[in-house]
Design a protein around this motif. Structure first.
Motif, PDB file in Angstrom:
ATOM      1  N   GLY A  34      -7.407   5.457   4.688  1.00  0.00           N
ATOM      2  CA  GLY A  34      -7.306   6.723   5.405  1.00  0.00           C
ATOM      3  C   GLY A  34      -7.191   6.535   6.910  1.00  0.00           C
ATOM      4  O   GLY A  34      -7.795   5.627   7.479  1.00  0.00           O
ATOM      5  N   ASP A  35      -6.419   7.387   7.575  1.00  0.00           N
ATOM      6  CA  ASP A  35      -6.303   7.340   9.035  1.00  0.00           C
ATOM      7  C   ASP A  35      -6.253   8.763   9.586  1.00  0.00           C
ATOM      8  O   ASP A  35      -6.495   9.733   8.873  1.00  0.00           O
ATOM      9  N   LYS A  36      -5.907   8.857  10.858  1.00  0.00           N
ATOM     10  CA  LYS A  36      -5.960  10.165  11.531  1.00  0.00           C
ATOM     11  C   LYS A  36      -4.920  11.157  11.006  1.00  0.00           C
ATOM     12  O   LYS A  36      -5.004  12.351  11.276  1.00  0.00           O
ATOM     13  N   THR A  37      -3.919  10.669  10.240  1.00  0.00           N
ATOM     14  CA  THR A  37      -2.921  11.596   9.688  1.00  0.00           C
ATOM     15  C   THR A  37      -3.551  12.514   8.633  1.00  0.00           C
ATOM     16  O   THR A  37      -3.048  13.608   8.386  1.00  0.00           O
ATOM     17  N   GLY A  38      -4.618  12.031   8.005  1.00  0.00           N
ATOM     18  CA  GLY A  38      -5.243  12.814   6.937  1.00  0.00           C
ATOM     19  C   GLY A  38      -4.505  12.721   5.616  1.00  0.00           C
ATOM     20  O   GLY A  38      -4.872  13.359   4.623  1.00  0.00           O
ATOM     21  N   ASP A  39      -3.425  11.910   5.584  1.00  0.00           N
ATOM     22  CA  ASP A  39      -2.676  11.744   4.332  1.00  0.00           C
ATOM     23  C   ASP A  39      -3.516  10.971   3.318  1.00  0.00           C
ATOM     24  O   ASP A  39      -4.321  10.121   3.685  1.00  0.00           O
ATOM     25  N   GLU A 124      -2.230  -0.991  22.301  1.00  0.00           N
ATOM     26  CA  GLU A 124      -2.899   0.016  21.465  1.00  0.00           C
ATOM     27  C   GLU A 124      -2.257   1.401  21.642  1.00  0.00           C
ATOM     28  O   GLU A 124      -2.174   2.185  20.701  1.00  0.00           O
ATOM     29  N   ASN A 127       0.992   1.393  19.733  1.00  0.00           N
ATOM     30  CA  ASN A 127       0.854   0.700  18.454  1.00  0.00           C
ATOM     31  C   ASN A 127       1.998  -0.291  18.199  1.00  0.00           C
ATOM     32  O   ASN A 127       2.674  -0.263  17.176  1.00  0.00           O
TER      33      ASN A 127
END
Length: 231
Positions: A34-39, A124, A127
């Protein structure tokens, strides 16, 4: 070793499965964790598959051993037990695994095979990682071997053996030698692939099973598209 896939209702391509490990063939666009996309990440899809297959009540344990970039395809290993997770983490960090990738690139490299060494510095903010020929502050040494496995009409297919596991290593290093990966806008290819992926595939992984101690060689079939099918 033959390419084998276990199909199932989750639409996962399972390449290996036992009491301690589950290895899947990641598709373009899947995020491993999981990451900040919420996918919804691949780890959750695999958990649901295990829960349904074994009719498990409550939370399913699944450890993420390593990751692949979202636009990349191929082998991803998950641990089904904490013992396997600890030991697989050690295998990866001690470089006791052999990782082979396939890439389709725009420009044929200068030589048919070579060892390539750079110093990668990660940015960073955007990316990316930039490959330098000499060490610069906050850079890490990155090393790989490549060899040409097939010349296509407009592209060249390479097989890559990784010696280190740096951020965007293959993408940055191939771009630095003038051979950006097909579809990789971030590293100098001129147009994206229709599916948003890049032609970089984690093809083969060889390691000693962390619990049974048997030798495992796992091979992931390439995605079904015109270019990969030509390779």
């Amino acid at each position: 070793m033959a390419e084998k896939i276990v199909s199932n209702k989750s639409n996962l391509q399972i390449l290996h499965e036992d009491n301690h490990l589950i290895v899947v063939n990641k598709r373009v666009g899947d995020i491993v964790q999981g990451d900040k996309t919420g996918d919804k990440p691949l780890s959750e899809i695999v958990k649901e598959y295990i829960k349904e297959k074994f009719n498990k009540p409550g939370e399913v344990f699944l450890g993420v051993v390593h990751r692949l970039d979202r636009p990349t395809t191929g082998i991803v290993v998950f641990a089904r037990t904490s013992k396997a997770l600890t030991r697989m983490n050690e295998l990866f960090s001690n470089r006791e695994t052999q990782k082979t990738y396939w890439a389709v690139v725009k420009n044929k490299p200068a030589t048919n095979q070579a060892k390539v060494v750079h110093y990668l510095k990660r940015n960073e903010k955007n990316n990316t990682s930039k490959a330098h020929l000499k060490e610069v502050p906050e850079s890490k040494m990155a090393s790989l071997n490549y060899k040409i496995i097939k010349e296509l009409t407009n592209y060249t297919a390479l097989e890559i053996e990784l010696h280190t596991g740096r951020h965007h290593q293959i993408r940055a290093q191939l771009s630095a030698i003038g051979s950006p990966i097909k579809g990789d806008l971030k590293y100098g290819f001129d147009r994206s692939n229709p599916d948003g992926g890049i032609h970089l595939h984690a093809r083969k992984l060889h390691f000693i099973h962390p619990v049974s101690k048997e030798e495992l060689t796992i091979i992931a079939p390439t995605p079904n598209d015109v270019i990969w099918n030509a390779v």
